[in-house]
Motif scaffolding. Sequence first.
Motif, PDB file in Angstrom:
ATOM      1  N   ASP A 295      -6.266  -7.861  11.409  1.00 59.43           N
ATOM      2  CA  ASP A 295      -7.119  -8.766  10.639  1.00 59.43           C
ATOM      3  C   ASP A 295      -6.667  -8.793   9.184  1.00 59.43           C
ATOM      4  O   ASP A 295      -6.679  -7.754   8.506  1.00 59.43           O
ATOM      5  CB  ASP A 295      -8.585  -8.327  10.750  1.00 59.43           C
ATOM      6  N   ARG A 296      -6.280  -9.961   8.722  1.00 55.36           N
ATOM      7  CA  ARG A 296      -5.736 -10.094   7.361  1.00 55.36           C
ATOM      8  C   ARG A 296      -6.770  -9.757   6.295  1.00 55.36           C
ATOM      9  O   ARG A 296      -6.468  -9.099   5.299  1.00 55.36           O
ATOM     10  CB  ARG A 296      -5.218 -11.511   7.167  1.00 55.36           C
ATOM     11  N   GLN A 297      -8.000 -10.213   6.469  1.00 50.94           N
ATOM     12  CA  GLN A 297      -9.047  -9.939   5.485  1.00 50.94           C
ATOM     13  C   GLN A 297      -9.301  -8.428   5.373  1.00 50.94           C
ATOM     14  O   GLN A 297      -9.447  -7.898   4.273  1.00 50.94           O
ATOM     15  CB  GLN A 297     -10.326 -10.670   5.869  1.00 50.94           C
ATOM     16  N   SER A 298      -9.317  -7.739   6.509  1.00 48.00           N
ATOM     17  CA  SER A 298      -9.500  -6.290   6.500  1.00 48.00           C
ATOM     18  C   SER A 298      -8.344  -5.610   5.783  1.00 48.00           C
ATOM     19  O   SER A 298      -8.539  -4.700   4.979  1.00 48.00           O
ATOM     20  CB  SER A 298      -9.610  -5.756   7.931  1.00 48.00           C
ATOM     21  N   ARG A 299      -7.127  -6.065   6.073  1.00 45.71           N
ATOM     22  CA  ARG A 299      -5.945  -5.481   5.428  1.00 45.71           C
ATOM     23  C   ARG A 299      -5.988  -5.675   3.924  1.00 45.71           C
ATOM     24  O   ARG A 299      -5.750  -4.745   3.151  1.00 45.71           O
ATOM     25  CB  ARG A 299      -4.667  -6.097   5.996  1.00 45.71           C
ATOM     26  N   ASP A 300      -6.316  -6.886   3.490  1.00 44.08           N
ATOM     27  CA  ASP A 300      -6.378  -7.174   2.052  1.00 44.08           C
ATOM     28  C   ASP A 300      -7.437  -6.312   1.367  1.00 44.08           C
ATOM     29  O   ASP A 300      -7.205  -5.765   0.286  1.00 44.08           O
ATOM     30  CB  ASP A 300      -6.667  -8.653   1.810  1.00 44.08           C
ATOM     31  N   LEU A 301      -8.590  -6.182   2.001  1.00 44.40           N
ATOM     32  CA  LEU A 301      -9.666  -5.363   1.435  1.00 44.40           C
ATOM     33  C   LEU A 301      -9.251  -3.894   1.377  1.00 44.40           C
ATOM     34  O   LEU A 301      -9.440  -3.226   0.364  1.00 44.40           O
ATOM     35  CB  LEU A 301     -10.943  -5.527   2.254  1.00 44.40           C
ATOM     36  N   ALA A 302      -8.652  -3.402   2.458  1.00 44.10           N
ATOM     37  CA  ALA A 302      -8.205  -2.004   2.487  1.00 44.10           C
ATOM     38  C   ALA A 302      -7.157  -1.747   1.401  1.00 44.10           C
ATOM     39  O   ALA A 302      -7.181  -0.694   0.749  1.00 44.10           O
ATOM     40  CB  ALA A 302      -7.652  -1.649   3.866  1.00 44.10           C
ATOM     41  N   GLU A 303      -6.267  -2.699   1.185  1.00 47.00           N
ATOM     42  CA  GLU A 303      -5.254  -2.534   0.146  1.00 47.00           C
ATOM     43  C   GLU A 303      -5.888  -2.489  -1.242  1.00 47.00           C
ATOM     44  O   GLU A 303      -5.476  -1.700  -2.091  1.00 47.00           O
ATOM     45  CB  GLU A 303      -4.219  -3.656   0.226  1.00 47.00           C
ATOM     46  N   ARG A 304      -6.911  -3.315  -1.472  1.00 44.36           N
ATOM     47  CA  ARG A 304      -7.591  -3.297  -2.773  1.00 44.36           C
ATOM     48  C   ARG A 304      -8.336  -1.976  -2.988  1.00 44.36           C
ATOM     49  O   ARG A 304      -8.318  -1.415  -4.084  1.00 44.36           O
ATOM     50  CB  ARG A 304      -8.546  -4.485  -2.897  1.00 44.36           C
ATOM     51  N   ILE A 305      -8.983  -1.494  -1.936  1.00 42.51           N
ATOM     52  CA  ILE A 305      -9.709  -0.226  -2.055  1.00 42.51           C
ATOM     53  C   ILE A 305      -8.722   0.918  -2.296  1.00 42.51           C
ATOM     54  O   ILE A 305      -8.949   1.770  -3.158  1.00 42.51           O
ATOM     55  CB  ILE A 305     -10.571   0.038  -0.811  1.00 42.51           C
ATOM     56  N   ALA A 306      -7.622   0.928  -1.549  1.00 42.66           N
ATOM     57  CA  ALA A 306      -6.616   1.983  -1.730  1.00 42.66           C
ATOM     58  C   ALA A 306      -6.063   1.956  -3.150  1.00 42.66           C
ATOM     59  O   ALA A 306      -5.878   3.008  -3.779  1.00 42.66           O
ATOM     60  CB  ALA A 306      -5.490   1.825  -0.710  1.00 42.66           C
ATOM     61  N   ALA A 307      -5.823   0.773  -3.685  1.00 40.72           N
ATOM     62  CA  ALA A 307      -5.301   0.645  -5.047  1.00 40.72           C
ATOM     63  C   ALA A 307      -6.332   1.147  -6.062  1.00 40.72           C
ATOM     64  O   ALA A 307      -5.989   1.831  -7.033  1.00 40.72           O
ATOM     65  CB  ALA A 307      -4.919  -0.798  -5.352  1.00 40.72           C
ATOM     66  N   ARG A 308      -7.596   0.824  -5.838  1.00 44.34           N
ATOM     67  CA  ARG A 308      -8.656   1.286  -6.744  1.00 44.34           C
ATOM     68  C   ARG A 308      -8.755   2.811  -6.714  1.00 44.34           C
ATOM     69  O   ARG A 308      -8.878   3.455  -7.747  1.00 44.34           O
ATOM     70  CB  ARG A 308     -10.003   0.635  -6.353  1.00 44.34           C
ATOM     71  N   CYS A 309      -8.689   3.369  -5.515  1.00 40.56           N
ATOM     72  CA  CYS A 309      -8.748   4.830  -5.392  1.00 40.56           C
ATOM     73  C   CYS A 309      -7.531   5.460  -6.070  1.00 40.56           C
ATOM     74  O   CYS A 309      -7.668   6.477  -6.764  1.00 40.56           O
ATOM     75  CB  CYS A 309      -8.828   5.235  -3.921  1.00 40.56           C
ATOM     76  N   ASP A 310      -6.382   4.864  -5.896  1.00 40.40           N
ATOM     77  CA  ASP A 310      -5.178   5.366  -6.554  1.00 40.40           C
ATOM     78  C   ASP A 310      -5.362   5.341  -8.070  1.00 40.40           C
ATOM     79  O   ASP A 310      -4.986   6.283  -8.778  1.00 40.40           O
ATOM     80  CB  ASP A 310      -3.967   4.518  -6.152  1.00 40.40           C
ATOM     81  N   GLY A 311      -5.984   4.291  -8.573  1.00 43.55           N
ATOM     82  CA  GLY A 311      -6.251   4.192 -10.003  1.00 43.55           C
ATOM     83  C   GLY A 311      -7.170   5.313 -10.483  1.00 43.55           C
ATOM     84  O   GLY A 311      -7.015   5.828 -11.586  1.00 43.55           O
TER      85      GLY A 311
END
Length: 109
Positions: A88-104
């Motif tokens: 699911d593209r929407q799930s992937r995009d959301l997961a990538e944003r969350i992972a980036a935020r956590c990395d930050g």
Amino acid sequence: MKGPGLCLGLLLAAGPGAADSDAALRCAAFWQASADIRRASPGYGISPATSEALADDFRARITTPDDAAFAREREGFRLLHRGVLRGDRQSRDLAERIAARCDGLLRAE
């Protein structure tokens, strides 16, 4: 995907560099859910051990542990990671944003 979307909103609401306990709890739950799904689905992205290590990094930043909140967040993130696994593209995009935020959050300290 109401739950994970809400989680991202709460993470973003913490503001840049605000590695507070709630954000750490959400990131720990995100990465623990990732480890759960990755153990059940070998070959899905990074290793479960890497996801678990990230979850542990965030657990160490939680100043006020809340097991019930962690369990709720973790379950919502499991649904998100299952969506990613299904392609699911929407799930992937959301997961990538969350992972980036956590990395930050990790980099802010």
